[in-house]
Design an enzyme around this catalytic site. Sequence first.
Site, mmCIF file in Angstrom:
data_model
loop_
_atom_site.group_PDB
_atom_site.id
_atom_site.type_symbol
_atom_site.label_atom_id
_atom_site.label_comp_id
_atom_site.label_asym_id
_atom_site.label_seq_id
_atom_site.Cartn_x
_atom_site.Cartn_y
_atom_site.Cartn_z
ATOM 1 N N ARG A 198 43.369 -69.677 22.978
ATOM 2 C CA ARG A 198 43.602 -68.590 23.935
ATOM 3 C C ARG A 198 42.332 -67.744 23.993
ATOM 4 N NH1 ARG A 198 47.314 -71.160 25.446
ATOM 5 N NH2 ARG A 198 49.525 -70.644 25.441
ATOM 6 N N GLU A 217 41.950 -64.935 32.209
ATOM 7 C CA GLU A 217 42.027 -66.069 33.133
ATOM 8 C C GLU A 217 43.145 -65.879 34.154
ATOM 9 O OE1 GLU A 217 42.680 -69.008 29.975
ATOM 10 O OE2 GLU A 217 44.672 -69.329 30.809
ATOM 11 N N HIS A 255 41.657 -74.093 31.899
ATOM 12 C CA HIS A 255 42.863 -74.146 31.051
ATOM 13 C C HIS A 255 43.683 -75.405 31.346
ATOM 14 C CE1 HIS A 255 46.112 -71.663 28.755
ATOM 15 N NE2 HIS A 255 46.178 -72.961 28.461
HETATM 16 P P1 NDP Z 1 50.460 -74.697 15.140
HETATM 17 O O1 NDP Z 1 51.373 -73.552 14.899
HETATM 18 O O2 NDP Z 1 50.904 -76.059 14.750
HETATM 19 O O3 NDP Z 1 49.063 -74.435 14.422
HETATM 20 C C1 NDP Z 1 48.452 -73.196 14.425
HETATM 21 C C2 NDP Z 1 47.453 -73.125 13.281
HETATM 22 O O4 NDP Z 1 46.818 -71.848 13.358
HETATM 23 C C3 NDP Z 1 48.058 -73.267 11.910
HETATM 24 O O5 NDP Z 1 47.317 -74.204 11.188
HETATM 25 C C4 NDP Z 1 47.941 -71.877 11.291
HETATM 26 O O6 NDP Z 1 47.652 -72.015 9.921
HETATM 27 C C5 NDP Z 1 46.768 -71.271 12.046
HETATM 28 N N1 NDP Z 1 46.891 -69.810 12.188
HETATM 29 C C6 NDP Z 1 47.947 -69.114 12.639
HETATM 30 N N2 NDP Z 1 47.690 -67.794 12.589
HETATM 31 C C7 NDP Z 1 46.450 -67.663 12.073
HETATM 32 C C8 NDP Z 1 45.629 -66.541 11.751
HETATM 33 N N3 NDP Z 1 46.047 -65.280 11.955
HETATM 34 N N4 NDP Z 1 44.405 -66.778 11.244
HETATM 35 C C9 NDP Z 1 43.978 -68.044 11.023
HETATM 36 N N5 NDP Z 1 44.716 -69.138 11.302
HETATM 37 C C10 NDP Z 1 45.929 -68.952 11.816
HETATM 38 O O7 NDP Z 1 50.097 -74.622 16.694
HETATM 39 P P2 NDP Z 1 49.645 -75.802 17.673
HETATM 40 O O8 NDP Z 1 48.589 -76.606 17.004
HETATM 41 O O9 NDP Z 1 50.826 -76.501 18.198
HETATM 42 O O10 NDP Z 1 49.013 -74.922 18.878
HETATM 43 C C11 NDP Z 1 47.983 -74.013 18.634
HETATM 44 C C12 NDP Z 1 47.691 -73.178 19.862
HETATM 45 O O11 NDP Z 1 46.997 -73.938 20.807
HETATM 46 C C13 NDP Z 1 48.911 -72.676 20.622
HETATM 47 O O12 NDP Z 1 49.452 -71.515 20.053
HETATM 48 C C14 NDP Z 1 48.361 -72.448 22.016
HETATM 49 O O13 NDP Z 1 48.024 -71.099 22.221
HETATM 50 C C15 NDP Z 1 47.118 -73.317 22.071
HETATM 51 N N6 NDP Z 1 47.243 -74.347 23.104
HETATM 52 C C16 NDP Z 1 46.341 -74.410 24.142
HETATM 53 C C17 NDP Z 1 46.450 -75.373 25.119
HETATM 54 C C18 NDP Z 1 45.482 -75.474 26.239
HETATM 55 O O14 NDP Z 1 45.858 -75.940 27.306
HETATM 56 N N7 NDP Z 1 44.232 -75.104 26.063
HETATM 57 C C19 NDP Z 1 47.578 -76.318 25.123
HETATM 58 C C20 NDP Z 1 48.422 -76.209 23.964
HETATM 59 C C21 NDP Z 1 48.257 -75.247 23.018
HETATM 60 P P3 NDP Z 1 48.146 -70.925 8.843
HETATM 61 O O15 NDP Z 1 49.618 -70.754 9.071
HETATM 62 O O16 NDP Z 1 47.787 -71.502 7.511
HETATM 63 O O17 NDP Z 1 47.375 -69.685 9.157
#
Ligand code: NDP
Length: 306
Positions: A225, A254, A272
Site C-alpha cells: 500500500r 492513488e 495497482h
Molecule cells: P499476510 O497477513 O499474510 O502477511 C503480512 C506480513 O506483514 C506478515 O508476514 C506480517 O508479519 C507482516 N507485518 C504485519 N504488520 C507488520 C508491521 N507493523 N511491521 C512489519 N511487518 C508487519 O498478508 P498478505 O501477504 O496476504 O498481503 C499483504 C498485503 O499485500 C495486503 O495487506 C495488501 O495490502 C497487499 N496487497 C497488494 C496487492 C496489489 O495489488 N498490489 C494485492 C494483494 C495484496 P508479522 O506478523 O510477523 O509482523
Amino acid sequence: EILQTHKLLDRCEKALAERYTVHKLHEAADKEALIKSVAGKIRAVAGGNVDGALMDKLPKLEIIANFGVGYDSIDTKAAKQRNIRVTNTPNVLNDAVAELTLGLMIGLARRIPQGDQFVRQGKWPKQSFPLLTELNGKTVGILGLGRIGKEIATRCQAMKMRVVYHGRSRQHDEPYIFYDKLIDMARDSDWLVIIAPGGKGTEKIVSRQVLEALGPEGFIVNVARGTLIDEAAMLELLQSKKLGGAALDVFEKEPQVPEGFFALDNVVLSPHQGSATHQTRNKMGDLVVANIVAHFAGEPLLSAVV
Ligand code: NDP
C-alpha cells in the site's frame, strides 16, 4: 438485501444478484438518499470502504465481505464493537501478486519499459542503451514475509538472490535470515520489497531514514500500500539519486500519482494491478460470494478477519 460499495467482476455481481437484492452504492447519484432508503434492510456489504459512520447507518448489518486481501479501507475495530463480521480474500491472489513483483523487479533492473520507449521512439540506431544491473547474486529484503511475501521469496530464490526479511516476529520455520530492525535490513539489502498490510500500524514505516539506508545503489519495490512509504521523501531521494530506483504498484493517494515520478528514468510505475488478472479476480469474487453465502447459511466463514 446487500449493499455493494464498488464495481465487482460481472461473474461476482451476477452471483450476488442471483441470491440477493443488491443496491449499488457506487452507482447512486445521491449516496445518502440510497443509504437512507435501504438502511433498515441491509444485512451484508460486498466491497470495501466501510467506516464506523456507515456501519451506524445500517443497523441490520451483519457482515462486510471485502474484495481484496488488504482490508485497510474497513474499520475493523468499529466492526468488532458492533458485532459485524469482516472477511477478505487471502491466498487466491498470492501467485498473481508475486509474479507482478518479479516482473517489476526485472523491469526496473533492466529498464524494460524505458527500453521499449527507446525502440519505439527510433533512438536505437542513433545511440546505445545504458548498461544496467541484474538480480542474481543480490540480497532482497522482504518487509512482510506473509502469504504473498513467501511466494515472492521463492521466486527471488529462483532468480539466485539471497532472501532476508523483516516483520514484527521471527518465523522459526523459515530458512531466511530475520532482521528485527527494518533499517538494518535496508542497509544490508540491494532490494527492499514491501508486502506488509496498510493501515495505521504500518504508516510511513519505510521512512526517509530507511530509504537512505537502502542508499544510492538500492532499489525499492512497493506492491503493498502507498501508505507504508514516506512517498515525498522517496521522490526527493530518487530525484537526487540518493536512492537507486523504485518500482511502484501502489501510491499514497492513488489513482493520483505525484507528477515528479513521471520525469524519472530510475522508476517503473504500475496502476495497482497486483491481482489484476481474470483468473485471480474471479477467484477473489467467488470468495466474496462464498463468505456471504456461508454467513447466511450459519456455516463457518471461509476467510474471516473479524
Ligand atoms: P499476510 O497477513 O499474510 O502477511 C503480512 C506480513 O506483514 C506478515 O508476514 C506480517 O508479519 C507482516 N507485518 C504485519 N504488520 C507488520 C508491521 N507493523 N511491521 C512489519 N511487518 C508487519 O498478508 P498478505 O501477504 O496476504 O498481503 C499483504 C498485503 O499485500 C495486503 O495487506 C495488501 O495490502 C497487499 N496487497 C497488494 C496487492 C496489489 O495489488 N498490489 C494485492 C494483494 C495484496 P508479522 O506478523 O510477523 O509482523
